[in-house]
Write an enzyme that holds these catalytic residues in place. Structure first.
Site, PDB file in Angstrom:
ATOM      1  N   HIS A  63       0.830  -1.221   0.000  1.00 21.46           N
ATOM      2  CA  HIS A  63       0.000   0.000   0.000  1.00 21.46           C
ATOM      3  C   HIS A  63       0.863   1.268   0.000  1.00 21.46           C
ATOM      4  O   HIS A  63       0.512   2.278   0.623  1.00 21.46           O
ATOM      5  CB  HIS A  63      -0.955   0.017   1.198  1.00 21.46           C
ATOM      6  CG  HIS A  63      -1.959  -1.090   1.186  1.00 21.46           C
ATOM      7  ND1 HIS A  63      -3.149  -1.014   0.514  1.00 21.46           N
ATOM      8  CD2 HIS A  63      -1.924  -2.328   1.756  1.00 21.46           C
ATOM      9  CE1 HIS A  63      -3.821  -2.151   0.662  1.00 21.46           C
ATOM     10  NE2 HIS A  63      -3.099  -2.962   1.416  1.00 21.46           N
ATOM     11  N   ASN A 141     -10.257  -3.227   1.532  1.00 17.05           N
ATOM     12  CA  ASN A 141      -9.902  -3.162   0.118  1.00 17.05           C
ATOM     13  C   ASN A 141     -11.139  -2.856  -0.704  1.00 17.05           C
ATOM     14  O   ASN A 141     -12.264  -2.887  -0.193  1.00 17.05           O
ATOM     15  CB  ASN A 141      -9.296  -4.486  -0.360  1.00 17.05           C
ATOM     16  CG  ASN A 141      -7.902  -4.723   0.172  1.00 17.05           C
ATOM     17  OD1 ASN A 141      -7.173  -3.792   0.484  1.00 17.05           O
ATOM     18  ND2 ASN A 141      -7.534  -5.980   0.300  1.00 17.05           N
TER      19      ASN A 141
END
Length: 519
Positions: A63, A141
């Site tokens: 990320h 997500n």
């Protein structure tokens, strides 16, 4: 003569931990029974994941590429015409008189901090709620399932997806070499290589908590819950061709789109939906409801709208806000709790451990991370400790508890403690209801025709560079998901190997329609 001890007791390819101990089970953490919960004395797992958390400095291991914005969450206070307090005592849901400040960080997962935002990759959707009871982080997500179900495999998965450690080039063969040995990943692969694997931007993207969490009410009764954020702007995904065209001129398109929309006053909104079920094993299902590789289909487990989320303020400084914001799946407020999902419990250790390493032991003192309510703790010291409120509300000499002469006191429990009963042998086993292929096949069949065409095209393109034994294993998995699924991938690979055009085996959609609803 006594044989001399050597370092060659085991062959060079025997897996060991960093102490040199042979690893006899690298597939499963140790849990109470096959469903969990996970035990703290998982030495190999804790060593493996804590080392993994420290593999990159200072960029996030995963990320790394992100964008963010401030906003608020407003609870509607009801679920299916009943008060939310029936299911949870969390004030962020039961108090409809306040707007809870939030900060969201959107991200791509595998690639580096300046990678294109058009790459095929899951997208992070992490929300920090600054509630009146302290912070709550929902770290999710865009896709509602995941590749694996055991946290012991997380470092291996990311290593396989990252660039080759020798060439520093990303290689699809490495990724599929790992995935072909993880049949539970077929569901996520089906989503990822369809158009759902490249959202058009962050504003037109779903968010999901992925895992089953728990809600706990005043009586201490718990329900399993899943969270879903649905964009009011609508959902839009990109074909590979569209993504390639955008990337050729702008690799920051999603960050730019989010920033400029908020600057124009076109504030993105999401409706928050939840699915709530009784907290037990649900033996009537052909899968375990705690399995993060599975969906709870809405026709059996309805979605209930419980609130809305609005983003209305851009960051003033990217580094101090978007880069230094720190999330953790263990950051829960009263009325919210963990489930026994093994992957969730592994993430709960890993995420906060990573933040202490990446940002520092006092990362919670940074403005973007600190709660909006008063903090009173006996924890102090460490690098960059800059608190200045010691002694204002307590005896500064008493930095421990309990004490008869001052200091902080325990808070009263706002409700009955949730006390799940746990019994079972400690095991290193996968769950009993794996059903690795059922939902992957169902998702394939629920996709629109053009989405299936894109899926097959993208898979064939990625698998074409892999050696035949990996291709064969993947085709075998796809066939078990759905016979047509496996057949089309096999035909596409055969034609690709013969150097022919794949138009007959892989029909690419010229015009994209509305996205399917595979949930």
């Amino acid at each position: 003569m006594k044989e001399e001890h050597t370092n060659n007791q085991h062959s060079d390819d025997t897996l060991t931990n960093r102490q040199g101990h042979p690893v006899t089970n690298n597939q499963n953490v140790r849990t109470v029974g096959d469903r969990g919960p996970t035990t703290l004395e998982n030495y190999d797992f804790l060593e493996k994941i804590s080392h993994f958390d420290r593999e990159r400095i200072p960029e996030r291991v995963v990320h790394a590429r992100g964008a963010g914005a401030h906003g608020y969450f407003q609870s509607y206070g009801t679920i299916n015409d009943e008060p939310l307090s029936k299911y949870t005592r969390a004030k962020v849901f039961t108090n409809t008189d306040v707007q809870t400040p939030v900060f969201i960080r959107f991200s791509t997962v595998v690639h580096g901090g300046h990678s294109p935002e058009t790459l095929r990759d899951p997208r992070g959707f992490a929300v920090k709620f600054y509630t009146e009871d302290g912070n709550w982080d929902l770290v999710g997500n865009n896709l509602k399932v995941f590749f694996i179900r055991d946290p012991l495999k997380f470092p291996d998965m990311v290593h396989a997806f990252k660039p080759d450690p020798v060439t520093n080039v990303q290689d699809p063969e490495r990724m599929f070499d790992f995935l072909c040995n993880q049949p539970e990943s077929m569901h996520m692969i089906t989503f990822l290589f369809s158009p759902w694997g490249i959202p058009a931007n962050y504003r037109e993207m779903q968010g999901s908590g992925v895992h089953a969490y728990k809600w706990v009410n005043e009586e201490g009764k718990a329900h399993l819950v899943k969270y879903h954020f649905e964009p009011v702007q609508g959902i839009r995904n990109l074909s590979q061709k569209e993504a390639d065209e955008i990337q050729s001129t702008n690799f920051n398109h999603a960050t730019q789109d989010l920033y400029e929309a908020i600057k124009r006053g076109e504030y993105p909104e999401w409706e928050l939906y939840v699915q709530v079920i009784e907290d037990h094993e649900h033996p009537d299902l052909d899968f375990d409801p705690l399995d993060p590789t599975k969906l709870w289909y809405k026709d059996k487990f309805p979605w209930h709208k419980v609130g809305k989320l609005v983003l209305n303020k851009n960051p003033e400084n990217y580094f101090t806000e978007v880069e230094q914001v720190a999330f953790g799946t263990g950051v829960l407020v009263d009325g919210l709790d963990f489930s026994d999902d093994k992957l969730l419990q592994g993430r709960t250790f890993s995420y906060s451990d990573t933040q202490r390493y990446r940002v520092g032991s006092n990362y919670l003192q940074l403005p973007i991370n600190r709660p909006k309510k008063h903090v009173a703790t006996n924890q102090s010291g460490g690098q960059m400790d800059f608190r200045t409120d010691y002694g204002k509300d307590q005896n500064p000499h008493i930095n421990y508890e309990p004490s008869l002469i001052g200091g902080l006191k325990e808070a009263k429990n706002p409700g009955k403690e949730h006390e799940p009963y746990v019994e079972g042998n400690l095991k290193r086993e996968t769950i009993s209801r794996e059903n690795n292929y059922g939902q992957a096949g169902e998702t394939y069949r629920r996709l629109n025709d053009w989405e299936r065409d894109e899926l097959i095209s993208n898979l064939v393109g990625a698998l074409s560079s892999c050696r035949k034994e990996i291709q064969d294993r993947m085709v075998e998995h796809f066939t078990q998901c759905d016979a047509d699924y496996g057949k089309r991938v096999a035909e596409g690979l055969k034609m690709a190997s013969e150097g022919n055009k794949m138009d007959e085996a892989v029909s690419k959609a010229e015009k994209m329609g509305h996205p399917s609803d595979p949930y």
